[in-house]
Structures are given as C-alpha cells and as structure tokens.
Motif scaffolding. Structure first.
Motif, PDB file in Angstrom:
ATOM      1  N   ASN A  69      -1.052  12.989  -4.185  1.00 17.27           N
ATOM      2  CA  ASN A  69      -0.741  11.698  -3.584  1.00 17.27           C
ATOM      3  C   ASN A  69      -0.340  10.710  -4.678  1.00 17.27           C
ATOM      4  OD1 ASN A  69      -2.532   8.949  -2.114  1.00 17.27           O
ATOM      5  ND2 ASN A  69      -0.581   9.740  -1.399  1.00 17.27           N
ATOM      6  N   SER A 114       3.298  11.996  -0.428  1.00 23.49           N
ATOM      7  CA  SER A 114       2.315  13.011  -0.040  1.00 23.49           C
ATOM      8  C   SER A 114       2.787  14.402  -0.428  1.00 23.49           C
ATOM      9  CB  SER A 114       2.097  12.992   1.482  1.00 23.49           C
ATOM     10  OG  SER A 114       1.682  11.726   1.929  1.00 23.49           O
ATOM     11  N   LYS A 120      -5.920   7.312   4.819  1.00 24.24           N
ATOM     12  CA  LYS A 120      -5.413   8.114   3.716  1.00 24.24           C
ATOM     13  C   LYS A 120      -6.267   7.909   2.460  1.00 24.24           C
ATOM     14  CE  LYS A 120      -0.966  10.019   2.733  1.00 24.24           C
ATOM     15  NZ  LYS A 120       0.485   9.918   3.009  1.00 24.24           N
TER      16      LYS A 120
END
Length: 326
Positions: free
Chosen positions: A205, A265, A299
């Motif tokens: 990430n 991502s 997230k």
C-alpha cells in the motif's frame, strides 16, 4: 430606408444559416459514439452502450501490470485536466493504463476529447450493475443513515466500491498495482515510478496523508473499534502492525485514517484470503451504510492488521507533489 424585399431576403439568409448550424450541431452530437470513436486510429474495442468495458483506446504494446483508476459520475470532459498531466508527471514510461469507472454512458465527443489527452491505454468501464448494490440482507428502504452527502446512500456506495467492490471486478485481476485518483485530484509535479518503487520495497500500500474521523460528526463510528477488536479476538489474528492498530484509536472518539483520494493497492494483497475474509466481515455488519465507515478508515485498519510497517509507504515521506481538491 431599407425596402421590404431586401430585408426579407436578409432575414431568410440568416434563418437558413442558423438552420444549417443547428443541423450540423445535431448531427455531430447525435452521431453514435461508436462512429466518432473510430476516428481514433488505434481502437481496440468499442460498443456503446453495452457490457463493460464498453470502450478501450490507445492499446499498450505490452500488457500493463499497473493501472490508474478513477471513479466518476459527472461530465466526463471535466476529467481532461487531470488525465492530461499524467503523461507529463508520472515517470513510468507511459506503462500504466487508465481505467475510468462510470455509472453512466457519456456522449462520444467528450470521450474523444478526454482520450486525446493521453497516450496511455484508457478504458471506460461501466459499473451500473454493481455500484448501487447493498450487502445481502440490508434493506435500504427501512434503514436510515446517521450521515449523508449527495443523497441518502450516494457517498456510502462510493466507500463500499473502493473498499470491496473494486476487487471483485475481473479487469482488476490483470493488474499487480492499482492507483486510485479521485476525479478532483491531480499530480502537480514530477513523480518517480511509484509502482517500481513499491515492487522493490515489497510494499502492499502507498498511502496518503494521515487524518482522522470523529464520532461527533459520524455517529456510530466507534462501533468500528469494538468490531475490530472482536474480529481479531474471534479469528485469533495477530496484527502485523500493532503500533498502527493502537494508534488508530489513540484519540478519544476518533479513528485515524489515511486519506484515499490518492492511494495505491497491491491487488494480490487485498484479494488474499485473510484480507478478503475481513472485508466481507466488515461488509456484513452494514457499518458502511449505517454509520458511514469510510474506505479510508477501513483501509487504515486493514493495513494495521495484515501488513507489516515496511509494507506501507506514505506519500508525505517522499514529497510527491499533489493536490486535492484541485
């Protein structure tokens, strides 16, 4: 004084010219976008309307492993400035594709104008079939959100799309990394190849600036803290970044987040079985719709539980020039 026949003749000429202008304008804008799009030399596929993806242009010579994804529901022409700077500022040798997720079918000339802003492969992908869906068992007519923006469930659908639904789209499976850019986000200076950098760092990430949501604005937000620890205890998961997990809740009645108007991502990570199980468990609580648990908060927690500290990079650590809103 001008005589009547001459005046009438001039009026007739003006009428004819104006009529011709209207006819030409109507013809141009009413042409099927398929016809207009064929004016672009390198066309791969275009059927409008039709099943997604309904239009792909500027084919890559090699299959790309990276993509830049934008979710958009406005006038497609408004994307032209943001699309236009990607070729200039993102130093990836034009290898990353662009995917524009749409909830409508824009007119052909606007697609044409936006497409000409980039040399990258660009795909317009209609998500009508999934975007406005709800978790199984959730009744949107009986339920009421504690927070709303641009309609009763509009913002909640956006949060669910970026947290869950995007990873259910078959097109995403072909990409190793997917960069999210909001429609009002833009690169404003040169970026190094962030995808290669993530690959070299074994990162999952690339996150944006840290902020926080608050219970005072989002009633029901702190139920997410309860759910998170109950989930960890129930599944026996050992968080890979316990420091970040503790930091997520270290301000009373707040939960920290990484703003996701920019975000990258690693697809394999977010589609892995442990992460998918967590995503589905969150979805089944209906918390995204009842309490607007945002994709940015979710997230942040996802990476705190499943990613080591070194696997998450921060844009602010690398001074990558960026603006939102722009």
């Amino acid at each position: 004084m001008e005589n009547i026949p001459v005046a009438n003749a001039r009026a007739n000429i003006k009428y004819i010219v104006f009529s011709l202008f209207l006819i030409v304008t109507w013809y141009f804008y009413s042409k099927p976008s398929k016809v207009i799009i064929k004016e672009i030399k390198q066309i791969v596929h275009c059927e409008t309307p039709g099943p997604p993806p309904f239009a792909t242009w500027n084919p890559s010579k090699n299959q790309s492993r990276t993509a830049i994804a934008i979710l958009f529901d406005g006038a497609i022409l408004d994307l032209a400035p943001s699309i236009g700077v990607l070729d200039q500022y993102l130093s990836d040798n034009l290898e990353s594709d662009i995917i524009i997720f749409l909830t409508m079918y824009p007119v052909g000339p606007h697609l044409h104008a936006v497409t000409l802003k980039t040399k990258r492969q660009i795909t317009y992908y209609n998500i009508d079939a999934i975007y406005t869906t709800f978790p199984k068992g959730f009744d949107p007519y009986r339920e009421e959100p504690t927070w709303s923006k641009r309609g009763k469930w509009n913002y909640h659908h956006m949060c669910r799309f970026w947290f869950k639904l995007i990873f259910d789209i078959p097109l995403i499976n072909k990409y190793e990394f997917v960069m999210r850019l909001d429609s009002d986000s833009k690169l404003v200076g040169v970026w190094f190849n962030v995808f290669d950098f993530m690959r070299n760092q074994s990162a999952v990430n690339f996150a944006n600036i840290e902020q926080a949501d608050t219970e005072g604005i989002l009633p029901g937000l702190m139920k997410l803290k309860t759910f998170t620890y109950e989930y960890i205890n129930k599944t026996g998961i050992v968080p890979k970044n316990p420091v970040r997990l503790a930091r997520a809740f270290d301000i009373p009645f707040h939960i920290r987040l990484h703003n996701t108007n920019f975000d990258i991502s690693k697809t394999e990570f977010f589609k892995s079985k442990p992460v998918t199980h967590w995503i589905n468990a969150v979805d089944e609580t209906y918390g995204i719709f009842r309490y607007r648990w945002g994709d940015h908060v979710l997230k942040y927690l996802t990476t705190a539980i499943f990613a080591t500290p070194s696997e998450v990079l921060l844009r602010t650590d690398y001074n990558l020039p960026y603006c939102h809103p722009c």
